[in-house]
Structure formats: structure tokens, C-alpha cells
Design an enzyme around this catalytic site. Structure first.
Site, short mmCIF file in Angstrom:
data_model
loop_
_atom_site.label_atom_id
_atom_site.label_comp_id
_atom_site.label_asym_id
_atom_site.label_seq_id
_atom_site.Cartn_x
_atom_site.Cartn_y
_atom_site.Cartn_z
N GLU A 1 0.87 -1.16 0.00
CA GLU A 1 0.00 0.00 0.00
C GLU A 1 0.91 1.22 0.00
OE1 GLU A 1 -2.71 0.38 3.30
OE2 GLU A 1 -3.40 2.32 2.55
N ARG B 1 5.23 -12.86 9.58
CA ARG B 1 5.90 -11.60 9.27
C ARG B 1 7.24 -11.53 10.00
NH1 ARG B 1 4.01 -6.43 10.00
NH2 ARG B 1 2.16 -7.04 8.92
N LYS C 1 4.36 0.87 9.59
CA LYS C 1 4.54 2.12 8.85
C LYS C 1 3.96 3.31 9.61
CE LYS C 1 3.13 0.12 4.97
NZ LYS C 1 2.55 -0.01 3.64
P1 ATP Z 1 2.75 -2.18 8.07
O1 ATP Z 1 2.01 -3.00 9.09
O2 ATP Z 1 4.19 -2.00 8.35
O3 ATP Z 1 2.08 -0.90 7.74
P2 ATP Z 1 1.55 -3.49 5.89
O4 ATP Z 1 1.39 -4.95 5.93
O5 ATP Z 1 0.35 -2.68 6.13
O6 ATP Z 1 2.76 -3.07 6.79
P3 ATP Z 1 1.71 -3.33 3.07
O7 ATP Z 1 2.16 -2.22 2.23
O8 ATP Z 1 0.28 -3.70 3.05
O9 ATP Z 1 2.16 -3.00 4.53
O10 ATP Z 1 2.59 -4.62 2.82
C1 ATP Z 1 2.90 -5.13 1.56
C2 ATP Z 1 3.26 -6.57 1.69
O11 ATP Z 1 4.37 -6.73 2.56
C3 ATP Z 1 2.12 -7.37 2.28
O12 ATP Z 1 1.98 -8.56 1.53
C4 ATP Z 1 2.55 -7.64 3.68
O13 ATP Z 1 2.03 -8.85 4.13
C5 ATP Z 1 4.07 -7.67 3.56
N1 ATP Z 1 4.69 -7.28 4.83
C6 ATP Z 1 4.47 -6.16 5.54
N2 ATP Z 1 5.17 -6.17 6.69
C7 ATP Z 1 5.86 -7.34 6.72
C8 ATP Z 1 6.75 -7.95 7.64
N3 ATP Z 1 7.10 -7.35 8.79
N4 ATP Z 1 7.26 -9.16 7.33
C9 ATP Z 1 6.93 -9.77 6.18
N5 ATP Z 1 6.09 -9.25 5.27
C10 ATP Z 1 5.54 -8.06 5.53
MG MG Z 2 -1.31 -3.49 4.75
#
Ligand code: ATP
Ligand code: MG
Length: 567
Positions: free
Chosen positions: A35, A261, A271
Site C-alpha cells: 500500500e 511476518r 509504517k
Molecule cells: P505495516 O504494518 O508496516 O504498515 P503493511 O502490511 O500494512 O505493513 P503493506 O504495504 O500492506 O504493509 O505490505 C505489503 C506486503 O508486505 C504485504 O503482503 C505484507 O504482508 C508484507 N509485509 C508487511 N510487513 C511485513 C513484515 N514485517 N514481514 C513480512 N512481510 C511483511
Molecule cells: Mg497493509
């Protein structure tokens, strides 16, 4: 260590392998779906390596898809930064740069289809009322009074939602599934909400936006994704993911798989929290070298190989765990050891005058650029009467195990001569400001012809030739291993006040005068350093210390080997 071409297996790779062998798919398609509401971090790198790595190793493709369904938090700046980071990590999405927003029209049609089939309705309860109707883990939810609206009324209202006739929050479109479902995600989840804001790509074309769950799986299907890999917290969303595919005329049927994760000690990864650090000026932007962002790691001096190797070492599991940040640093040292040329630099200079060295003389001494790889070649290092050594390398009153320079003691200057300290000059405050030494001209290159030994070799630079540099030393941003839980919910409570030390007036070898921004070197005995890509000055470079040479956690190697994490 060179980058491996194929990653070790894991349960998702096994699934892919089995599916291919069974002829379930002829070509694997994965996607990395960020995102665009912030910069990528090391957790994303794990997901990128997994998704792009599978595509690479199984002759498939991986799409870059921006999940841009929440226009209030998304920006073009983030899109560009994400692309740069994925590219830097060494992955290529070719022409498959996709956006959920490209599918808004199609997603709208899917929603209309659900309404026609009696599987979606416009709800006019407020957000609070919807929440109150949802029930709990132990209690079923209650149907909304608007749940039985006719298809015609729903079609009319949904069209008017799209046309902009209603204020934010007055209506939502919900799937009509089951308000008593044990899985709360199936209790008539919201599909669309009204947000009268511009979108960074679709502008003002839309004022209703699809929810993540609705958009995500259907975008996977539209693209023909075969394996939709996400993190564990989406496990309970999988039945909903499947419900959309079961209830709509989709052309392709992806499957969702969840993995754990990455959580890293002494680090926050969300984020939202990282954005807070940026907005409140606690760090110097998203690419502050203390940040766990890809851009921060890059600016710190990480290489893509070090990050990729780290992602391979941690593996892909089904259960959440915390990875020790020491493993990330280990991967970094392991990589930089092979690729960083060596130089000498003095962080806290102490002036040394070699009294028996002629004042108007200087000579060039040959130094190896790498201790074990002759491919790095050699360079010439100037030597003259006035030098700088590290303040720490001298003690007027040396304790027992201190073998470096002291009054009357002889040490080796790396690549140069043996010198002996003959006198100590102090200022009025009693601080040592200069050493008087003699050198033995017969020891050029560092060895005595009579075979006498010295216990210590120290680094140095020639005063008249050295270049000024600013150096920034970094420590962990947080002083608690788990900042998420340590600060009573306030992750900023355990910020490490000493995470950044700025040193001015450091003196480095002249060979580094015009160093390229981003270049990574080792200053012998001090660590790996990266020439900052932003803050170099005309007077001299700024170096960020990437990592120290030895880990402060003794025996880490042994521990990792014992755990089977490294060979
Ligand atoms: P955050 O919680 O940091 O805001 P998010 O999951 O909302 O992260 P996205 O931009 O939606 O952020 O993530 C893109 C991809 O990266 C998704 O498929 C998510 O599952 C993966 N991802 C995000 N954080 C991690 C992590 N700590 N370890 C592994 N994969 C991750
Ligand atoms: Mg997300």
C-alpha cells in the site's frame, strides 16, 4: 559470500513445486502488493524476496501491485520510493506495474453483480452502529435494519453513492453473508465506503472506494495470480478472500497462503509508527540510517546482497517470532567483508610528531586494499613527520591488558614503521595533546630485521595529507528489545538517546578525498563506513558508520551455528 541464485526451500516453495508438478498451473504468478502509504522496510524485503524469489526460481512472474484503495493516506512520493527500493533489492517486475485503482471500474461491476444476486446491500447505519451490531468473538452479531432492502433500492443507492449524492459515512455497501458467522470477517463485511477525496491516480473520478479485502483478492484474480502470499494476520480473512471468488464470475482463482511476518528486535516495523518518527522529527526522514526502511538501510551502507542473504537466513515459517537484529548485522558484515576496500581513518585524532623523521621529507608506503583478496590491489599511503593516531590508542598510564602506545613503548604503525613514544605533551588542562615519538628506519613495512616483536599494530594518517571528514556513528534506535511492548504502549518511551553520535574533524586517508557518495569502505579496526549520499560537503565527505567490525554480542557466530542458522 556471493549471492546464491536459488533460495533454500520453505513450505510455500513446496506448495508451488507440488502445484506445478500436479499440472495445477503451468506458470506461477505471485505479486508484491504494497500500500503506497509509507516507505518499505526490512519486513517488506522478506515479502519481496519471497514473492520475486519464487517467480525467479520457478520460471514464473511476479507483479508489483500497489494496493491503493485508501486515498487519504497514499501519495505518489511513496509509489516512487517503493519502486526504487524494489529495484535496488535486485528485482524486476518488467511491464507488470499494476494498481488496484486500475481495476476500480471492474470492482464496481463486481459489486453491482453481488447486489443483483442478493449478496450485497447498502447499509445506512453509522460506523458506530455497525460496530455495535457486529457482536463479539463469543456473541453473534445482529442484522442491520437495512439488510433486507430490495435489489432495486440497493442498485439505486449504490449508483447514487458513486454519483456523489451522499456525505462520507452516510452509507456503505456490505456483503450479505452471515451476521452469526464465528469468523467475524464474514459478518457482512464492508465492500465500499464513501470518501470524497482525490486519489493520487484516479483524481476525482471516484468518491467511493473499495475496501482492502474486497479489492485485494479480486485484483489477484484479475491479474491471474496463482499464489497470493501474505502475512499471518490475514489468515482469518482467507474465508472472505475465497467467498468473493466463489460468488463472482471470476476468470482465475488464486489461493492465499500466509507466512509469519518479520519482527526484528530493537526495531518497530509498522509504517504508522515509522511515519510518526519521521513526522515528529525524531529521525532525519524515512531514509535516516537508523530506520529499518530499505532506504535507511541503503543510506547506512547495506548492500542488496546483505539484505537478500538475511532474508534467506531467516527463512519462511508459519509461526511468528522475533529475529535478533544481530543476525541482520551478521549478514551485513559477512557481505561487506568481501566487498569493502580497506582504508585508514582516525576518528578522534591525537597528534604524533616523529622527531627523528626529517621535516621536509615524505614518502609513499604501499598498503593492501584487502587483507585476503589480491584482486583489490594496493594503494600508496603518504607518511611524514607529523601524524595522527586514535586518542584511544594511547594511554599515559596503561592498564594491564593495554598493549597499544604508552610512554616508552614501541608499536607498529600499519604498513609503515615501528615507533616508540618518548614524550607526552599536555595542555594547561592536563590533557594529552601531542606525543613525541621516534621511528626505526630499518622497520619500513612494519617488520624489524632483528625479529623483535611488538604487541600492537595501530592505524594512522599523515597530518599534512589527510582529508577532513565528518563521521556519524549509529547505535540502535531503541534501547529495548521489544519497543512495541516495552514502553507501556508508547513505543517512543524507549528511544535510545545515544542512537546518533556526530564526530567532526575526523582525518582520513587522502585516497578518499573524492569518494563517491554511497561508496562503502572499511576503516581498519573501526568498522564499515558508507560515504553519505546526501550530506557530503565541498570540504570533505560525511561517512556513516554502517556497522562495527565485531559484534558487541560475543559468540554470535557460535550461537548461530548451534541453532543451524548458518553453516
Ligand atoms: P505495516 O504494518 O508496516 O504498515 P503493511 O502490511 O500494512 O505493513 P503493506 O504495504 O500492506 O504493509 O505490505 C505489503 C506486503 O508486505 C504485504 O503482503 C505484507 O504482508 C508484507 N509485509 C508487511 N510487513 C511485513 C513484515 N514485517 N514481514 C513480512 N512481510 C511483511
Ligand atoms: Mg497493509
Amino acid at each position: 559470500m556471493t549471492a546464491k541464485t536459488e533460495a533454500p526451500s520453505n513450505f510455500i516453495r513446496e506448495i508451488v513445486k507440488t502445484d506445478l508438478a500436479a499440472g495445477k498451473h503451468t506458470r506461477v504468478m505471485t505479486r508484491f502488493p504494497p500500500e503506497p502509504n509509507g516507505y518499505l522496510h526490512i519486513g517488506h524485503a522478506k515479502s519481496i524476496c519471497l514473492n520475486f524469489g519464487i517467480a525467479r526460481d520457478f520460471n514464473g512472474v511476479c507483479n508489483l501491485r500497489f494496493d491503493d484503495t485508501n486515498p487519504t493516506k497514499e501519495e505518489v512520493e511513496y509509489v516512487e520510493a517503493i519502486k526504487a527500493d524494489v529495484r535496488w533489492l535486485g528485482f524486476d517486475w518488467e511491464d507488470r506495474e499494476y494498481y488496484a485503482s486500475n481495476y476500480f471500474e471492474q470492482l464496481y461491476d463486481f459489486a453491482v453483480q453481488l447486489i443483483r444476486d442478493g449478496k450485497a446491500y447498502v447499509d445506512s447505519l453509522s460506523a458506530d452502529e455497525i460496530r455495535a451490531h457486529r457482536g463479539t468473538l463469543t456473541e453473534a452479531g445482529k442484522n442491520s435494519p437495512f439488510r433486507e432492502r430490495s435489489v432495486e433500492e440497493n442498485l439505486d443507492l449504490f449508483a447514487r453513492m458513486r454519483a456523489g449524492e451522499f456525505e462520507d459515512g452516510t452509507h456503505v455497501l456490505r456483503a450479505k453473508i452471515d451476521m452469526a458467522a464465528p469468523n467475524i470477517n464474514l459478518r457482512d463485511p464492508t465492500l465500499y465506503r464513501i470518501r470524497r477525496v482525490s486519489h493520487h491516480r484516479t483524481g476525482d473520478a471516484w468518491c467511493i472506494y473499495p475496501m482492502y479485502d474486497f479489492a485485494h483478492g479480486l485484483s489477484d484474480s484479475i491479474e491471474g495470480v496463482t499464489h497470493s502470499i501474505c502475512t499471518l494476520e490475514f489468515e482469518n480473512n482467507r474465508p472472505l478472500y475465497d467467498w468473493f471468488l466463489d460468488n463472482l464470475p471470476v476468470a482465475s482463482r488464486p489461493r492465499q497462503y500466509e507466512f509469519a511476518r518479520l519482527n526484528l528486535s530493537y526495531t518497530v516495523m509498522s509504517k504508522r509508527k515509522l511515519l510518526k518518527l519521521v513526522q515528529e522529527g525524531i529521525v532525519d526522514g524515512w531514509d535516516d540510517p537508523r530506520m529499518p526502511t530499505i532506504s535507511g538501510l541503503r543510506r547506512r551502507g547495506f548492500t542488496p546482497e546483505a539484505v537478500r542473504n538475511f532474508c534467506e537466513r531467516i527463512g519462511v515459517a508459519k509461526r511468528d517470532s522475533m529475529v535478533d537484529i544481530a543476525l541482520l548485522e551478521y549478514s551485513l558484515r559477512d557481505d561487506l567483508n568481501d566487498r569493502a576496500p580497506r582504508f585508514m581513518g582516525v576518528l578522534n585524532p591525537l597528534r604524533v610528531v616523529i622527531e627523528n623523521y626529517p621535516e621536509d621529507q615524505h614518502e609513499e608506503l604501499e598498503a593492501r586494499n584487502h587483507p585476503t583478496d589480491p584482486g583489490f590491489g594496493t594503494r600508496m599511503v603518504p607518511f611524514s613527520r607529523v601524524l595522527y593516531i586514535e586518542q584511544d590508542d594511547f594511554r599515559e598510564d596503561p592498564p594491564k591488558k593495554f598493549f597499544r602506545l604508552a610512554p616508552g613503548r614501541e608499536v607498529r604503525l600499519r604498513y609503515a614503521y615501528l615507533i616508540t613514544c618518548t614524550d607526552v605533551i599536555k595542555n594547561d588542562a592536563g590533557e594529552v595533546v601531542e606525543l613525541r615519538c621516534t621511528y626505526d628506519p630499518a622497520t619500513r613495512g612494519g617488520n624489524a630485521p632483528d625479529g623483535r616483536k611488538v604487541k600492537s599494530t595501530i592505524h594512522w594518517v599523515a597530518a599534512a595529507h589527510a582529508v577532513d571528514a565528518d563521521v556519524r556513528l549509529y547505535d540502535r534506535l531503541f534501547s529495548e528489545a521489544d519497543p512495541e511492548t516495552a514502553g507501556d504502549g508508547d513505543f517512543k518511551a524507549c528511544l535510545n538517546p545515544k542512537s546518533l553520535t556526530r564526530l567532526k574533524g575526523c582525518r582520513i586517508e587522502p585516497a578518499l578525498a573524492g569518494v563517491e557518495p554511497g561508496a562503502i569502505v572499511q576503516f581498519e579496526r573501526l568498522g564499515y563506513f558508507c560515504a553519505d549520499s546526501k550530506d557530503g560537503t565541498p570540504e570533505g565527505p560525511v561517512f556513516n558508520r554502517t556497522v562495527t567490525l565485531r559484534d558487541p554480542w560475543a559468540k554470535i557466530d557460535k550461537q548461530l551455528k548451534a541453532k543451524g542458522i548458518i553453516g
